[in-house]
Scaffold this active site. Structure first.
Site, PDB file in Angstrom:
ATOM      1  NE  ARG A   1      -4.297  -1.199  -0.060  1.00  0.00           N
ATOM      2  CZ  ARG A   1      -4.458  -2.218  -0.919  1.00  0.00           C
ATOM      3  NH1 ARG A   1      -3.481  -2.549  -1.735  1.00  0.00           N
ATOM      4  NH2 ARG A   1      -5.595  -2.877  -0.979  1.00  0.00           N
TER       5      ARG A   1
ATOM      6  CG  ASP B   1       2.115  -2.737  -8.313  1.00  0.00           C
ATOM      7  OD1 ASP B   1       2.089  -2.311  -9.490  1.00  0.00           O
ATOM      8  OD2 ASP B   1       1.198  -3.440  -7.828  1.00  0.00           O
TER       9      ASP B   1
ATOM     10  CD  GLU C   1      -2.462   2.955  -5.564  1.00  0.00           C
ATOM     11  OE1 GLU C   1      -1.229   2.840  -5.461  1.00  0.00           O
ATOM     12  OE2 GLU C   1      -3.243   1.993  -5.694  1.00  0.00           O
TER      13      GLU C   1
ATOM     14  CG  HIS D   1      -2.408  -1.188  -6.857  1.00  0.00           C
ATOM     15  ND1 HIS D   1      -2.886  -0.485  -5.790  1.00  0.00           N
ATOM     16  CD2 HIS D   1      -2.382  -2.485  -6.441  1.00  0.00           C
ATOM     17  CE1 HIS D   1      -3.154  -1.302  -4.783  1.00  0.00           C
ATOM     18  NE2 HIS D   1      -2.842  -2.539  -5.163  1.00  0.00           N
TER      19      HIS D   1
HETATM   20  C1  COI Z   1      -5.770  -5.831  -3.029  1.00  0.00           C
HETATM   21  O1  COI Z   1      -6.394  -6.852  -3.304  1.00  0.00           O
HETATM   22  O2  COI Z   1      -5.751  -5.397  -1.864  1.00  0.00           O
HETATM   23  C2  COI Z   1      -5.027  -5.139  -4.075  1.00  0.00           C
HETATM   24  O3  COI Z   1      -4.132  -4.411  -3.761  1.00  0.00           O
HETATM   25  C3  COI Z   1      -5.456  -5.304  -5.503  1.00  0.00           C
HETATM   26  C4  COI Z   1      -6.519  -4.343  -5.881  1.00  0.00           C
HETATM   27  C5  COI Z   1      -6.016  -2.970  -6.074  1.00  0.00           C
HETATM   28  C6  COI Z   1      -7.259  -4.748  -7.125  1.00  0.00           C
END
Ligand code: COI
Length: 326
Positions: A231, A255, A260, A292
């Site tokens: 994150r 990433d 974002e 991401h």
């Molecule tokens: C999550 O599943 O927590 C992710 O980071 C992926 C999402 C942004 C699709």
């Protein structure tokens, strides 16, 4: 039984259709990003499937007022939802636990890209600069990699790293015996002090906001490589920029970045972005930034959609729901 779907993408369509027929539910396409202009589309649905777009207290109230009682996010993280408010009003929230291998593979790729200086190599080769100056990399077997967070994804990363012959240090509040087979658990301070590469694999919480900042970077090895597939809020972008500028951080592969939301997953090529830190980070030859996408594999997308639909159906039927958060 009707389940509302927000932000459904084309590539999720087949998985949604199959999951709906398997679970015997009817899906209602409620629109793109859920907000106060389209919440009424959810009327008649007790459960909703959403993705990473913010679900504020006001939006939770609005969904509650049209009869929604469960929101399943097709993601592992649920920091985009005001869970405290959901608890107050009696709205239930669930996440999904999709293939951790998707992010683990990607994290290892990001580590390799950073330590082999791939961004600089590729940019230079595109301009027919095939020289070697400045792009000598390091081999993983000569490095110590620190893995912070050894849950489902972090433990997969540790397992993969074992194959590269590097020393792996791990840190987590909850230690895992499987991880111990390939990594040594150490206190965070020790991990900071000894790691050549640090990769982050924990959820975003109020406690770990900006845990990578001026002060913690100061306790790391000079030239450390920082990889973030977790994150954006874990890293203070401004502090990272300063550390990349003066060499305290040698490289980064990100990433995820702060703020974002609203940028990633959109085609913004004709737009001036309102995220200066992202622009600066993208400009550095030793900083590799992706939007991401670590999760984005066929396997993971199938899991995300199927588990979210199953979870909504289980909630509506009052059955066991392994993905229930509150
Ligand atoms: C999550 O599943 O927590 C992710 O980071 C992926 C999402 C942004 C699709």
């Amino acid at each position: 039984m009707k389940i509302g779907v927000y932000s459904g993408r084309k590539d999720e369509r087949d998985f949604f259709d199959r999951a709906a027929s398997r679970c015997g539910v009817q899906l209602v396409a409620c629109g793109a990003v859920p907000d106060l202009s389209n919440y009424r589309a959810a009327e008649g649905c007790r459960a909703l499937s959403v993705i990473t777009t913010p679900i504020s207290a006001k939006l939770l109230d609005a969904f509650y007022s049209v009869g929604v009682r469960y929101i399943s996010t097709r993601t592992v993280g649920y920091d985009h939802i005001d869970v405290a408010h959901a608890r107050e009003i009696g709205m239930h929230i669930g996440n999904v636990s999709y293939s951790p291998d998707s992010v683990a593979d990607y994290a290892v790729m990001m580590i390799l890209i950073a330590v082999r200086k791939l961004k600089a190599i590729v940019i230079r080769a595109q301009g027919q600069d095939f020289s070697l100056g400045g792009v000598r990399g390091r081999e993983l077997r000569d490095l110590t990699v620190g893995v912070i967070g050894t849950g489902r994804i972090g433990s997969c990363v540790v397992r993969r790293l074992a194959g590269f012959g590097c020393r792996v240090l791990a840190c987590d509040l909850h230690e895992n015996d499987q991880v111990r087979l390939a990594a040594e658990y150490v206190p965070l301070e020790e991990l900071y002090r000894h790691s050549d590469v640090i990769t982050l694999h924990m959820p975003a919480t109020a406690e770990n906001y900006h845990m990578i900042g001026r002060e913690s970077i100061g306790r790391m090895k000079r030239g450390v490589c920082i990889v973030n597939t977790a994150r954006g809020s874990l890293i203070d972008s401004q502090a990272l920029i300063e550390a990349l500028e003066d060499g305290r951080v040698g490289s980064a592969a990100l990433d995820v970045v702060e703020d974002e939301a609203g940028l990633y997953y959109n085609d913004l090529k004709c737009v001036n972005l309102k995220n200066r830190e992202l622009a600066i980070l993208r400009s550095f030859p030793n900083t590799f930034v992706t939007p991401h996408t670590a999760f984005y594999t066929e396997h993971a997308v199938r899991d995300m959609v199927e588990y979210s639909v199953e979870s909504c159906a289980a909630f509506c039927r009052g059955e066991d729901n392994p993905w229930l958060v509150i």
